[in-house]
Motif scaffolding. Structure first.
Motif, short mmCIF file in Angstrom:
data_model
loop_
_atom_site.label_atom_id
_atom_site.label_comp_id
_atom_site.label_asym_id
_atom_site.label_seq_id
_atom_site.Cartn_x
_atom_site.Cartn_y
_atom_site.Cartn_z
N ARG A 41 -11.08 21.76 71.95
CA ARG A 41 -10.68 21.03 70.74
C ARG A 41 -9.32 20.36 70.89
N LEU A 42 -8.58 20.75 71.91
CA LEU A 42 -7.25 20.19 72.13
C LEU A 42 -7.31 19.05 73.14
N SER A 43 -6.52 18.04 72.91
CA SER A 43 -6.39 16.95 73.87
C SER A 43 -4.91 16.68 74.09
N THR A 44 -4.54 16.49 75.35
CA THR A 44 -3.14 16.26 75.69
C THR A 44 -3.01 15.07 76.62
N LEU A 45 -1.87 14.42 76.53
CA LEU A 45 -1.52 13.34 77.44
C LEU A 45 -0.02 13.39 77.64
N SER A 46 0.42 13.38 78.88
CA SER A 46 1.85 13.41 79.19
C SER A 46 2.14 12.42 80.31
N ILE A 47 3.03 11.48 80.05
CA ILE A 47 3.39 10.47 81.04
C ILE A 47 4.88 10.58 81.31
N PRO A 48 5.28 11.33 82.35
CA PRO A 48 6.71 11.49 82.65
C PRO A 48 7.17 10.53 83.74
N TYR A 49 8.45 10.26 83.74
CA TYR A 49 9.06 9.51 84.84
C TYR A 49 10.49 9.98 85.02
N THR A 50 10.88 10.23 86.26
CA THR A 50 12.25 10.68 86.55
C THR A 50 12.89 9.79 87.60
N TRP A 51 14.21 9.75 87.55
CA TRP A 51 15.00 8.97 88.50
C TRP A 51 16.19 9.84 88.90
N SER A 52 16.46 9.93 90.18
CA SER A 52 17.53 10.81 90.66
C SER A 52 18.47 10.05 91.59
N THR A 53 19.72 10.52 91.63
CA THR A 53 20.73 9.93 92.50
C THR A 53 21.76 10.99 92.84
N PRO A 54 22.35 10.93 94.03
CA PRO A 54 23.44 11.88 94.36
C PRO A 54 24.59 11.72 93.37
N LEU A 55 25.21 12.84 93.05
CA LEU A 55 26.32 12.84 92.10
C LEU A 55 27.53 13.45 92.79
N GLU A 79 29.45 14.90 95.43
CA GLU A 79 29.14 15.50 96.72
C GLU A 79 27.64 15.54 96.95
N ASP A 80 27.27 15.73 98.22
CA ASP A 80 25.85 15.73 98.57
C ASP A 80 25.08 16.89 97.93
N SER A 81 25.78 17.94 97.55
CA SER A 81 25.10 19.10 96.98
C SER A 81 24.80 18.95 95.50
N ASN A 82 25.21 17.83 94.90
CA ASN A 82 24.94 17.59 93.49
C ASN A 82 23.99 16.42 93.32
N THR A 83 23.08 16.54 92.36
CA THR A 83 22.12 15.48 92.07
C THR A 83 21.99 15.31 90.57
N LEU A 84 22.00 14.06 90.13
CA LEU A 84 21.76 13.74 88.73
C LEU A 84 20.33 13.24 88.59
N VAL A 85 19.58 13.85 87.66
CA VAL A 85 18.19 13.47 87.42
C VAL A 85 18.06 13.03 85.97
N LEU A 86 17.62 11.81 85.76
CA LEU A 86 17.35 11.29 84.42
C LEU A 86 15.85 11.15 84.24
N GLY A 87 15.38 11.41 83.02
CA GLY A 87 13.94 11.38 82.81
C GLY A 87 13.56 10.86 81.44
N ALA A 88 12.35 10.36 81.36
CA ALA A 88 11.76 9.92 80.10
C ALA A 88 10.29 10.33 80.10
N LEU A 121 13.85 11.80 76.02
CA LEU A 121 14.84 11.32 76.97
C LEU A 121 15.69 12.52 77.38
N GLY A 122 16.06 12.59 78.65
CA GLY A 122 16.84 13.74 79.07
C GLY A 122 17.53 13.54 80.40
N GLY A 123 18.36 14.48 80.72
CA GLY A 123 19.08 14.46 81.99
C GLY A 123 19.30 15.87 82.50
N GLU A 124 19.51 15.98 83.80
CA GLU A 124 19.70 17.28 84.43
C GLU A 124 20.62 17.11 85.64
#
Length: 329
Positions: A79-93, A95-104, A137-140
């Motif tokens: 009876r349940l129907s779901t749809l999820s369309i994610p997209y993420t974009w990442s870049t070094p932040l 130093e190399d050990s840090n990464t910024l990830v933005l998503g929608a 909308l989010g970030g990590e």
């Protein structure tokens, strides 16, 4: 979202009660709050997966474990129907050990049911169609302490629209429709929610490990806005904590570049407004998937696609499903 039939039955027993009755407001607010937080959980990715074919694993492995699957749970899934369309974009932040990830993400959770809201001698049934649309909308920020430990912390902000459309088709339900409409049925309500989260990952074997142990804690809190009824003034609040393991098979990637097989198993503990909708305060998810990296095909907003099998144990949505995977992390 499955609480609506119980709510309607309760309202039917107190049909003579004023619409402003405080006990009714509390029940309606709880149902609406649960719907908002459940929508985020069920469209969040690994928490509960839905697919194009649901089944009871007991029928295939010769068990009769109610926590693994049942006809009732299979019907609820259908009876349940779901749809999820994610997209993420990442870049070094920095130093190399840090990464910024933005998503929608755009997500949809719907439930349709045909039943008699009020018991009737008529052969007609009432139709209930409820849904929640979520835009996120989010970030990590991800930090790698060393070859074995990684930490991530982020925030997602959700806009959600709850919508209910109910057709009253029996004489009994039509007589009570004026009491229901605008309060429990045939209305919409907007809400926002903030979802901070933190995740710790242990890479067993080092930086290129095939096995990861993952612990992730999510907290959700928000409120409705532009409501026309006091019963719809809701401040949903919930949390869930997942602990599990994810393993990828290196052999497949070596012989078939761009492809990957993974397995994972997780336990989810639930609290707040998530403590009731799934029928338990904890459950387990396990799955296996085959992914194909399609980034070289230059398909807009698509990184990978795949197919998998997922099992849920211990919740109201227990059972198995065949799933299509899209932009899997």
């Amino acid at each position: 979202m499955t609480r609506h039939l119980v709510l309607l039955a309760l309202l039917a027993t107190v049909a003579a009660t004023s619409r402003a009755a405080s006990p009714l407001d509390k029940v309606i607010r709880l149902s609406l709050a649960e719907s908002y937080v459940t929508a985020i959980l069920l469209t969040g990715g690994d928490a509960v997966r839905f697919g194009f074919w649901d089944f009871d694993p007991n029928n295939f492995i010769g068990l009769e474990d109610e926590n693994l699957g049942s006809l009732e749970a299979q019907q609820l899934r259908q009876r349940l129907s779901t749809l999820s369309i994610p997209y993420t974009w990442s870049t070094p932040l920095g130093e190399d050990s840090n990464t910024l990830v933005l998503g929608a993400k755009a997500a949809y959770l719907g439930q349709q049911q045909e039943t008699q809201i009020i018991s009737s001698d008529s052969s007609a049934v009432d139709a209930i169609d409820s849904s929640i649309t979520t835009l996120t909308l989010g970030g990590e920020v991800r930090h790698r302490f060393n070859g074995h430990v990684g930490l991530a912390a982020g925030l997602n902000v959700h806009w959600q629209r709850y919508r209910n459309r109910t057709d009253f088709n029996t004489p009994e339900s039509q007589a009570l429709a004026p009491l229901f409409d605008g309060l429990v049925t045939n209305y919409s309500a907007n809400a926002w929610q903030a979802e901070p989260h933190v995740r710790v990952t242990w890479f067993v074997g080092g930086r290129d490990a095939e096995l990861k142990l993952i612990s992730s804690l999510h907290y959700m809190h928000g409120r409705t806005f532009d409501t026309g009824e006091a019963a719809h003034d809701v401040q949903p609040e919930a949390w869930y904590w997942s602990n599990g393991a994810r393993w990828r098979h290196p052999f497949v990637t070596r012989i078939l570049p761009g492809q990957n097989v993974w397995m994972q198993a997780q336990r989810y503990d639930l609290g707040g407004d998530l403590d009731g909708p799934l029928g338990n305060h904890y459950y387990y998810e396990a799955g296996i998937g085959w992914l194909l990296d399609v980034r070289k095909m230059n398909i807009p907003f698509v990184d990978n696609v795949g197919v998998g099998i997922n099992l849920n144990y211990g919740s109201a949505l227990r059972g198995g499903t065949l799933v299509l995977l899209f932009n899997e992390s």
